[in-house]
Enzyme design. Sequence first.
Site, short mmCIF file in Angstrom:
data_model
loop_
_atom_site.label_atom_id
_atom_site.label_comp_id
_atom_site.label_asym_id
_atom_site.label_seq_id
_atom_site.Cartn_x
_atom_site.Cartn_y
_atom_site.Cartn_z
N HIS A 56 0.81 -1.22 0.00
CA HIS A 56 0.00 0.00 0.00
C HIS A 56 0.85 1.27 0.00
O HIS A 56 0.34 2.36 -0.28
CB HIS A 56 -0.99 0.00 1.18
N ASP B 153 0.24 -7.67 1.71
CA ASP B 153 0.67 -6.27 1.70
C ASP B 153 2.19 -6.15 1.67
O ASP B 153 2.76 -5.26 2.33
CB ASP B 153 0.10 -5.52 2.91
N ASN C 99 5.32 4.77 9.07
CA ASN C 99 6.09 3.60 9.49
C ASN C 99 5.81 2.39 8.61
O ASN C 99 6.55 1.40 8.65
CB ASN C 99 5.77 3.21 10.94
N SER C 100 4.74 2.46 7.83
CA SER C 100 4.35 1.31 7.00
C SER C 100 5.49 0.86 6.12
O SER C 100 6.11 1.66 5.41
CB SER C 100 3.15 1.68 6.13
#
Length: 495
Positions: A128, A158, A230-231
């Site tokens: 994402h 993801d 932080n993803s």
Amino acid sequence: MPSTVAIARQGDTGGALRLVKLTALALVLTLAQVTLLMAQDRPESFADLAERVSPAVVNITTTTTVATRLDGAPQMPEGSPFEDFFRDFFDDPRNPGAPNRPQRPRQGQALGSGFVISPDGYLVTNNHVIEGADEIRIEFFSGLELEAELVGTDPATDIALLKVTHDDDLPFVAFGDAEAARVGDWVLAVGNPLGQGFSVSAGIISARGRALQGNYDDYIQTDAAINRGNSGGPLFNMEGEVIGVNTAILSPTGGSIGIGFAMSSNVATGVVEQLREFGSTRRGWLGVRIQNVTDEMADAIGLSSARGAMVTEVMDGPSQDAGIQAGDVILEFDGGDVADSNMLVRRVADAGVGRAVDVVVFRDGEEETVSVTLGQRELAEATNTPAPGMPAPDPEPSNFLGMELAPITDAIRVQLDLPAGLTGLVVGSVEPDSDAGTKGILPGDLITEANQQPVSTVSELQARAEEAREAGRKSLLVLLRRGGDPRFVALSLEE
């Protein structure tokens, strides 16, 4: 200790006093040792670890070209209650009052994190973070900036794999074994929260094996601060190994409240290897629809305990070729026990494509082993089109187990777009306080089997129920279909 006992036996006051002092001293020393051990378990500082791993963590900036209207439309603050209204008015060409304004491209940017896993420039992040991006820029801890190419993505977990090119070897980190991590272990999250860049937060593992929405979910929950940006960043153990990919947070405010989730490295490593080799995933495929086994379902089929995954439908593919049937309960797969349907899905996916594996099923009160050659999920996974809503059935209905039931007619088959050979019973209504009502059965649902035998009339359903009672069972297992999706439900036979 022997000398202490000898002193006590002398019976004099001085000896007793010395005994008390020695005992107190021993307790103090013991407490000191325990405190020292606890201090050793808790790091005084994370500075050395942060300094060692930070060079391999990167900031990711993506640029995406999006269409937007030209000037003239009202500019509403983001989040305004009128934002959607004006967007629909000015952008919808079907609106007769909407101006026919041309569109112009606009550059949108997003921020995220990632980490390098090899000296030749392979990087891992979240799907994402880079989804739909036209340009992906990587900023290293040293200040070096490079443009990245997308190698492959896996929306199911993801995970995304990127590649940068540089003349020199790049700093990198290795994956660790998430299965070896325990609840309570210290972890370190490094990333780009809220665009601040190269930020470090520490915490512990709060829980393991969390599932959010996906079939392959195996998240580590942590209270280490994770925020937007932080993803895609790494979650490190104290050895500097990546045991998770920071992916999501649970928060009513959008900021960290101490509930963050990182996809387990044991899931991520397999995905990354396939993306690196093929550019996409290659998951094993069994060709069945499954559901968890409840206590009532286990009792209805004579299974000793609620375990395994019950087959609700067998599709054209590996399982059908191997002889697996709807109603079978898969208890073992490829030499390992199956606790529930989620475990089976993950194990099948990881088993590989084209392998012949042994599957142990529970059928007609006995266990049977069949050999299945796995297919590839990405190529063979079928999609189902939900059937339209169900009108009241034409035939005279009959009431049984709190449901109004009627056989499927040709008219109903046409209305619901059902296969020509499908037979069963249509649920017309359900008593809310009945067991069927509490189990979620709805008008329009189809009952096609009872006790793993086809039923097409209410009398056949009643006969299956009587057989179950005579066998000493308290529940009747029925196969329910809704919108094309099958599932088993155990209905109570107790008055």
